[in-house]
Design a protein around this motif. Structure first.
Motif, PDB file in Angstrom:
ATOM      1  N   PRO A  15     100.100 -36.380  62.589  1.00 22.93           N
ATOM      2  CA  PRO A  15     101.079 -35.429  62.036  1.00 22.93           C
ATOM      3  C   PRO A  15     102.395 -35.373  62.799  1.00 22.93           C
ATOM      4  O   PRO A  15     103.409 -34.931  62.247  1.00 22.93           O
ATOM      5  N   VAL A  16     102.389 -35.816  64.054  1.00 24.09           N
ATOM      6  CA  VAL A  16     103.642 -35.862  64.815  1.00 24.09           C
ATOM      7  C   VAL A  16     104.598 -36.865  64.158  1.00 24.09           C
ATOM      8  O   VAL A  16     105.803 -36.608  64.040  1.00 24.09           O
ATOM      9  N   ALA A  17     104.069 -38.002  63.717  1.00 25.33           N
ATOM     10  CA  ALA A  17     104.903 -38.990  63.026  1.00 25.33           C
ATOM     11  C   ALA A  17     105.455 -38.408  61.736  1.00 25.33           C
ATOM     12  O   ALA A  17     106.627 -38.620  61.391  1.00 25.33           O
ATOM     13  N   TYR A  18     104.625 -37.673  61.006  1.00 26.57           N
ATOM     14  CA  TYR A  18     105.081 -37.041  59.762  1.00 26.57           C
ATOM     15  C   TYR A  18     106.219 -36.071  60.039  1.00 26.57           C
ATOM     16  O   TYR A  18     107.235 -36.060  59.327  1.00 26.57           O
ATOM     17  N   ALA A  19     106.060 -35.252  61.069  1.00 24.89           N
ATOM     18  CA  ALA A  19     107.078 -34.249  61.391  1.00 24.89           C
ATOM     19  C   ALA A  19     108.397 -34.894  61.800  1.00 24.89           C
ATOM     20  O   ALA A  19     109.481 -34.409  61.438  1.00 24.89           O
ATOM     21  N   ILE A  20     108.317 -35.998  62.556  1.00 20.81           N
ATOM     22  CA  ILE A  20     109.536 -36.717  62.950  1.00 20.81           C
ATOM     23  C   ILE A  20     110.222 -37.304  61.721  1.00 20.81           C
ATOM     24  O   ILE A  20     111.446 -37.204  61.568  1.00 20.81           O
ATOM     25  N   LYS A  21     109.441 -37.918  60.834  1.00 22.13           N
ATOM     26  CA  LYS A  21     110.003 -38.495  59.608  1.00 22.13           C
ATOM     27  C   LYS A  21     110.629 -37.419  58.723  1.00 22.13           C
ATOM     28  O   LYS A  21     111.655 -37.646  58.075  1.00 22.13           O
ATOM     29  N   ALA A  22     109.998 -36.233  58.682  1.00 19.52           N
ATOM     30  CA  ALA A  22     110.545 -35.148  57.864  1.00 19.52           C
ATOM     31  C   ALA A  22     111.881 -34.668  58.416  1.00 19.52           C
ATOM     32  O   ALA A  22     112.799 -34.334  57.662  1.00 19.52           O
ATOM     33  N   ALA A  23     112.005 -34.647  59.741  1.00 14.55           N
ATOM     34  CA  ALA A  23     113.254 -34.197  60.369  1.00 14.55           C
ATOM     35  C   ALA A  23     114.319 -35.285  60.369  1.00 14.55           C
ATOM     36  O   ALA A  23     115.514 -35.004  60.238  1.00 14.55           O
ATOM     37  N   HIS A  24     113.884 -36.555  60.529  1.00 13.11           N
ATOM     38  CA  HIS A  24     114.814 -37.691  60.600  1.00 13.11           C
ATOM     39  C   HIS A  24     114.283 -38.818  59.717  1.00 13.11           C
ATOM     40  O   HIS A  24     113.670 -39.770  60.220  1.00 13.11           O
ATOM     41  N   PRO A  25     114.483 -38.757  58.410  1.00 13.87           N
ATOM     42  CA  PRO A  25     113.888 -39.737  57.485  1.00 13.87           C
ATOM     43  C   PRO A  25     114.269 -41.182  57.787  1.00 13.87           C
ATOM     44  O   PRO A  25     113.520 -42.105  57.451  1.00 13.87           O
ATOM     45  N   GLU A  26     115.414 -41.379  58.424  1.00 10.32           N
ATOM     46  CA  GLU A  26     115.877 -42.752  58.657  1.00 10.32           C
ATOM     47  C   GLU A  26     115.305 -43.371  59.924  1.00 10.32           C
ATOM     48  O   GLU A  26     115.511 -44.565  60.182  1.00 10.32           O
ATOM     49  N   CYS A  27     114.594 -42.598  60.727  1.00 12.63           N
ATOM     50  CA  CYS A  27     114.167 -43.112  62.033  1.00 12.63           C
ATOM     51  C   CYS A  27     112.968 -44.049  61.912  1.00 12.63           C
ATOM     52  O   CYS A  27     112.218 -44.034  60.936  1.00 12.63           O
ATOM     53  N   HIS A  28     112.794 -44.877  62.930  1.00 10.25           N
ATOM     54  CA  HIS A  28     111.708 -45.847  63.020  1.00 10.25           C
ATOM     55  C   HIS A  28     110.709 -45.319  64.044  1.00 10.25           C
ATOM     56  O   HIS A  28     111.046 -45.104  65.199  1.00 10.25           O
ATOM     57  N   VAL A  29     109.455 -45.094  63.624  1.00  6.38           N
ATOM     58  CA  VAL A  29     108.442 -44.489  64.488  1.00  6.38           C
ATOM     59  C   VAL A  29     107.427 -45.550  64.914  1.00  6.38           C
ATOM     60  O   VAL A  29     106.819 -46.220  64.073  1.00  6.38           O
ATOM     61  N   THR A  30     107.251 -45.687  66.230  1.00  9.75           N
ATOM     62  CA  THR A  30     106.282 -46.616  66.804  1.00  9.75           C
ATOM     63  C   THR A  30     105.261 -45.836  67.620  1.00  9.75           C
ATOM     64  O   THR A  30     105.612 -44.876  68.308  1.00  9.75           O
ATOM     65  N   PHE A  31     104.009 -46.229  67.549  1.00 12.72           N
ATOM     66  CA  PHE A  31     102.944 -45.640  68.372  1.00 12.72           C
ATOM     67  C   PHE A  31     102.539 -46.625  69.459  1.00 12.72           C
ATOM     68  O   PHE A  31     102.410 -47.831  69.191  1.00 12.72           O
ATOM     69  N   LEU A  32     102.316 -46.131  70.658  1.00 12.55           N
ATOM     70  CA  LEU A  32     101.668 -46.897  71.728  1.00 12.55           C
ATOM     71  C   LEU A  32     100.254 -46.355  71.861  1.00 12.55           C
ATOM     72  O   LEU A  32     100.054 -45.180  72.199  1.00 12.55           O
ATOM     73  N   VAL A  33      99.251 -47.202  71.572  1.00 12.07           N
ATOM     74  CA  VAL A  33      97.856 -46.774  71.566  1.00 12.07           C
ATOM     75  C   VAL A  33      96.984 -47.825  72.234  1.00 12.07           C
ATOM     76  O   VAL A  33      97.414 -48.957  72.463  1.00 12.07           O
ATOM     77  N   ALA A  34      95.741 -47.451  72.525  1.00 15.38           N
ATOM     78  CA  ALA A  34      94.769 -48.420  73.020  1.00 15.38           C
ATOM     79  C   ALA A  34      94.502 -49.455  71.931  1.00 15.38           C
ATOM     80  O   ALA A  34      94.477 -49.129  70.738  1.00 15.38           O
ATOM     81  N   THR A  35      94.278 -50.695  72.333  1.00 17.14           N
ATOM     82  CA  THR A  35      94.083 -51.785  71.376  1.00 17.14           C
ATOM     83  C   THR A  35      92.978 -51.480  70.367  1.00 17.14           C
ATOM     84  O   THR A  35      93.126 -51.732  69.170  1.00 17.14           O
ATOM     85  N   ALA A  36      91.873 -50.909  70.838  1.00 14.74           N
ATOM     86  CA  ALA A  36      90.735 -50.653  69.961  1.00 14.74           C
ATOM     87  C   ALA A  36      91.047 -49.639  68.872  1.00 14.74           C
ATOM     88  O   ALA A  36      90.391 -49.620  67.826  1.00 14.74           O
ATOM     89  N   VAL A  37      92.044 -48.803  69.094  1.00 11.92           N
ATOM     90  CA  VAL A  37      92.356 -47.717  68.157  1.00 11.92           C
ATOM     91  C   VAL A  37      93.554 -48.057  67.279  1.00 11.92           C
ATOM     92  O   VAL A  37      93.889 -47.312  66.362  1.00 11.92           O
ATOM     93  N   ALA A  38      94.195 -49.187  67.514  1.00 14.11           N
ATOM     94  CA  ALA A  38      95.412 -49.553  66.780  1.00 14.11           C
ATOM     95  C   ALA A  38      95.269 -49.481  65.261  1.00 14.11           C
ATOM     96  O   ALA A  38      96.195 -49.047  64.573  1.00 14.11           O
ATOM     97  N   PRO A  39      94.109 -49.886  64.676  1.00 13.94           N
ATOM     98  CA  PRO A  39      94.002 -49.813  63.216  1.00 13.94           C
ATOM     99  C   PRO A  39      94.216 -48.419  62.641  1.00 13.94           C
ATOM    100  O   PRO A  39      94.601 -48.289  61.477  1.00 13.94           O
ATOM    101  N   ILE A  40      93.975 -47.386  63.429  1.00 15.31           N
ATOM    102  CA  ILE A  40      94.176 -46.011  62.944  1.00 15.31           C
ATOM    103  C   ILE A  40      95.641 -45.794  62.583  1.00 15.31           C
ATOM    104  O   ILE A  40      95.969 -45.354  61.473  1.00 15.31           O
ATOM    105  N   VAL A  41      96.551 -46.097  63.501  1.00 12.01           N
ATOM    106  CA  VAL A  41      97.964 -45.858  63.227  1.00 12.01           C
ATOM    107  C   VAL A  41      98.503 -46.862  62.214  1.00 12.01           C
ATOM    108  O   VAL A  41      99.451 -46.567  61.477  1.00 12.01           O
TER     109      VAL A  41
END
Length: 347
Positions: free
Chosen positions: A20-46
């Motif tokens: 939901p943090v990504a959603y909130a950022i997109k809602a505030a700044h629709p033009e922005c590019h959102v990247t997640f840094l996650v553990a390799t095993a969990v990458a499919p989630i994002v």
């Protein structure tokens, strides 16, 4: 700010509740590019979340210099550190990210350029909302709120259909039982899961047991104790395929664990078992969305360890019958919904 990094390098459920943090950022700044840094095993989630544009992974083989180099190459305008760790805070600073948002209560908080006062333990607030509070560091004081969302890719859906067919399970009319917790929360004994599975199958509900590779023995123990048997696919799915299987299920039943949050994120109702341990209570870690049922032993919140109980095993106070009834009710609601959506028969 057009290029924003979110860091969350722990487990499945933690990452799901960060979406939901990504959603909130997109809602505030629709033009922005959102990247997640996650553990390799969990990458499919994002990668299954439509609000996330890109993913960077952190594995056991990752070295600090390489990570800093990758972060510097991306030229991020800002980073939000949802899972604060000293080495991550150091990497963000070394990478020259100008706006680095983190909590203010840790010894390494000086490495963040913008600090938010946030106390998670004992706050009584849900993890999603605690994550959203950090967006104050980006000037987003009233973030748009959404439940997590994951959309399985088509290849995972196709693979799930094959697995279900091989297991003799009809799509959209089965209950997923996930008896493992990964040691993250108090849980039932396997025999109680077996008893619920027996009650479900005797009432005509198909049961599919899931689990990670280390949980295969546990799943087999639940499955093997059944007289008529149930289908088990423990250890046979990756995260996208598991998400597709959960999405087609009538209900998910299991303890507080990552797959429980994944089930909620794909829109499947959850029947979940939670312990009364203060650090794992459902007020903070419960499933988000509608139609869920949560069971907690009728005792006061305690400070027991996840792997030990001063009362013997308070989880036994959650009745098998009431859990089975809740699972069956969710299956009936799903069936009624499908029947209502079906086109009328041709006369």
């Amino acid at each position: 700010m057009k290029n924003i990094l979110i860091t969350r390098t722990d487990r499945i459920g933690d990452v799901v509740l960060s979406l939901p943090v990504a959603y909130a950022i997109k809602a505030a700044h629709p033009e922005c590019h959102v990247t997640f840094l996650v553990a390799t095993a969990v990458a499919p989630i994002v990668q299954m979340c439509p609000w996330v544009d890109d993913c960077l992974t952190l594995g056991p083989e990752s070295d600090a210099a390489g990570i800093v180099h990758r972060l510097r190459q991306r030229r991020f305008d800002a980073a939000v550190c949802l899972y604060p760790r000293p080495h991550i805070a150091s990497w963000l600073k070394q990478a020259g990210i100008p706006v680095r948002v983190g909590t203010s209560r840790r010894w390494y908080s000086y490495r963040f350029s913008r600090r938010v006062s946030l106390h998670r333990a004992g706050s009584g607030r849900h993890e999603r909302d605690l994550n959203l509070q950090l967006l104050r560091g980006l000037g987003i004081d009233r973030p748009a709120v959404s439940d997590p969302l994951c959309v399985p890719p088509q290849n995972a859906i196709d693979a799930a259909c094959i697995i279900l067919k091989e297991a003799g399970i009809e799509a959209d009319s089965y209950a997923v039982v996930h008896p493992g917790s990964g040691g993250s929360a108090r849980n039932w004994r396997p025999e109680r899961y077996t008893e619920v599975c027996r009650m479900l199958t005797e009432s005509g509900v198909a049961v599919l047991v899931t689990g990670s590779q280390p949980e295969v023995i546990l799943a087999d123990k639940v499955n093997g104790a059944m007289r008529n048997g149930i289908a088990s696919i423990a250890g046979r799915t990756d995260l996208p395929v598991l998400a597709a299987i959960l999405q087609r299920a009538s209900v998910f039943f299991g303890p507080s664990t990552g797959p429980m949050h994944l089930a909620a994120a794909v829109g499947t109702p959850v029947v979940a078992l939670f312990g009364p341990v203060r650090t794992t209570e459902p007020a903070r870690w419960g499933p988000l969305g509608q139609g869920h049922t949560v069971f907690v032993p009728p005792v006061l919140l305690c400070r027991c360890r996840v792997d030990s109980c001063r009362q013997g095993d308070c989880m036994d106070m959650i009745g098998v019958n009431q859990v089975a009834d809740a699972v069956r009710a969710a299956v009936r609601i799903r069936r009624d919904s499908l029947m209502a959506e079906a086109p009328p028969a041709v006369q």
